[in-house]
Design a protein around this motif. Structure first.
Motif: not given
Length: 194
Positions: A76-83
């Motif tokens: 769930a955290f990965q999209p935050i980090a990528l953005a």
């Protein structure tokens, strides 16, 4: 892994992200490429520091319930980090290339960054406290940001059509609004799963 460790790891990650977002805000509005590069470096170091533990937990074949939850929260955290990474990189392109934004575009990005910052702060606090009010704030901020970003994008497209905005600036503006929407959606998804 114990629940307390899971909470502390994610709380610490968000604790590290918040000052980075503050400096991204400052670097963007001051047109300061050195500060944006520093933000990118700090973000990459933070990411590199947590990666070995994440890889270790994911590699384990037998996971207890807390470890399974941790893996789901990492996803769930990965999209935050990528953005966040995308946002910082595009802001750096804008600043280093001396691409100008109109006062309106700058105000738009400022308001979206402020919402994102508050949302990130509330997500960090929610992880630690599980206060439902904070969760509601994160979810409401997602709706507000999505509505504003969509409104800003429509107005922006009209400005591009009428020649008020230049294509180079347009590309970056739209990229900023989309990155901020992705961060916001990711934060909302994260607190729903936390």
């Amino acid at each position: 892994m114990e629940e307390k460790e899971l909470i502390q790891r994610f709380h610490g990650t968000f604790e590290a992200i918040i000052p980075i977002l503050q400096d991204v805000y400052k670097g963007f509005f001051a047109n300061n490429p050195a500060l944006l590069k520093e933000c990118l470096s700090k973000f990459e170091k933070m990411h590199s520091a947590i990666l070995p533990f994440v890889e270790k937990v994911i590699a384990e074949k037998e996971k207890d319930p807390v470890e399974k939850r941790y893996v789901n929260l990492v996803l769930a955290f990965q999209p935050i980090a990528l953005a966040i990474d995308s946002l910082i990189n595009r802001m750096l392109v804008k600043v280093e290339s001396d691409i100008l934004f109109s006062e309106k575009a700058v105000r738009d990005i400022k308001s979206l960054l402020e919402i994102t910052y508050g949302q990130c702060r509330d997500a960090k606090d929610y992880i630690l406290t599980k206060n439902p009010h904070l969760k509601d704030n994160v979810l409401a901020a997602k709706e507000k940001l999505a509505e504003l970003a969509t409104e800003y994008d429509v107005v922006h497209q009209n400005r591009l059509i009428t020649g008020v905005c230049m294509p180079k600036a347009s590309y970056l503006y739209i990229d900023f609004t989309h990155s901020l929407k992705r961060i916001s959606r990711g934060l909302a998804d994260f607190v729903e799963k936390a």
